[in-house]
Scaffold this motif. Sequence first.
Motif, mmCIF file in Angstrom:
data_model
loop_
_atom_site.group_PDB
_atom_site.id
_atom_site.type_symbol
_atom_site.label_atom_id
_atom_site.label_comp_id
_atom_site.label_asym_id
_atom_site.label_seq_id
_atom_site.Cartn_x
_atom_site.Cartn_y
_atom_site.Cartn_z
ATOM 1 N N THR A 205 0.688 7.575 -1.534
ATOM 2 C CA THR A 205 -0.200 7.144 -2.859
ATOM 3 C C THR A 205 0.537 6.003 -3.642
ATOM 4 O O THR A 205 1.644 5.470 -3.260
ATOM 5 N N LYS A 206 -0.038 5.340 -4.733
ATOM 6 C CA LYS A 206 0.340 4.044 -5.372
ATOM 7 C C LYS A 206 2.055 4.669 -5.892
ATOM 8 O O LYS A 206 2.744 3.656 -5.780
ATOM 9 N N THR A 207 2.106 5.761 -6.327
ATOM 10 C CA THR A 207 3.299 6.190 -7.094
ATOM 11 C C THR A 207 4.213 7.422 -6.237
ATOM 12 O O THR A 207 5.307 7.647 -6.805
ATOM 13 N N ARG B 147 -7.684 -1.212 -5.790
ATOM 14 C CA ARG B 147 -6.864 -0.326 -4.812
ATOM 15 C C ARG B 147 -8.187 0.846 -4.482
ATOM 16 O O ARG B 147 -8.809 1.163 -5.409
ATOM 17 N N ARG C 96 -9.040 4.657 -4.122
ATOM 18 C CA ARG C 96 -8.706 5.920 -4.618
ATOM 19 C C ARG C 96 -9.707 6.997 -4.381
ATOM 20 O O ARG C 96 -10.933 6.739 -4.170
ATOM 21 N N MET D 218 -4.575 7.409 -6.743
ATOM 22 C CA MET D 218 -4.529 5.932 -6.349
ATOM 23 C C MET D 218 -4.000 5.717 -4.971
ATOM 24 O O MET D 218 -2.723 6.133 -4.898
ATOM 25 N N PRO E 156 -2.103 3.248 -1.983
ATOM 26 C CA PRO E 156 -1.419 1.912 -2.009
ATOM 27 C C PRO E 156 -2.149 0.715 -2.072
ATOM 28 O O PRO E 156 -3.346 0.810 -1.241
ATOM 29 N N GLY E 157 -1.729 -0.572 -2.415
ATOM 30 C CA GLY E 157 -2.343 -1.740 -2.625
ATOM 31 C C GLY E 157 -2.019 -2.331 -1.078
ATOM 32 O O GLY E 157 -1.505 -2.054 -0.288
ATOM 33 N N GLY F 254 -1.697 -0.920 2.526
ATOM 34 C CA GLY F 254 -2.945 -0.179 1.858
ATOM 35 C C GLY F 254 -4.120 -0.025 2.926
ATOM 36 O O GLY F 254 -4.488 1.300 2.736
#
Length: 163
Positions: A9-11, A116, A118, A136, A138-139, A144
Motif C-alpha cells: 500500500t502507500k504506507t 493513485r 485505491r 491507498m 503505491p503511486g 504503482g
Amino acid sequence: METEKIFKTKTGFCHILPHKIILTRDGIIGNVTKVTVGNNISRILLIYGGLSTFLFYTAFNNYQNGQIVMTIVSGIIGLYMVYGIITSLNNTATPIIERSKIKEIKLKKAIFGLTRSRFEVLFEDNNKKIKKRLIMLPGSMMDGQNETKKAIKIMTEEKLLGE
C-alpha cells in the motif's frame, strides 16, 4: 494455519487473511502516518477545518480590500476543503477490518500523474455504523501499476472485488 496474501500500500502492506484484512504501516511514510493520523482521522479533519477557516478569513479580508480575484480564489479553495471534510466524516483509519462485516469494496483507478489507485472498503464498525476505509495503493514512482495489478488479482481471488 491461516493463509495470507499480501500486497503493498502507500504506507505499508495489506494482509488478506481468511477472516480479516489487516493494514500495517512500514518505512518512513508509515511511521510519519502513525504519528500524524494514528487510527483516527479527526486530526487531519481539524487541520483541514483550520485551513478552510483561514482561507475564508483571507477571502473576507481580500473582499474588504477590493481584491475580487483573490477573494474568489480563496473562497473556492475554502469551499473545496469544507466539501472534503464533509465527504470524509465517515472515513476511518482502522487497521483491522473483519471480512464478515464488509459490505462492499470498490476499486478507484488512478488518473496518471494526478491520483493513485485505491480500494474503498465499506464496512460495519462495532457501533453498527457504516464506515469507509481507503486502502491507498503505491503511486507511479513506487511501481504503482504492477502493484495495483497484484492487489486487484489478490482481491479478486479472495472474492472481495467483483470483476
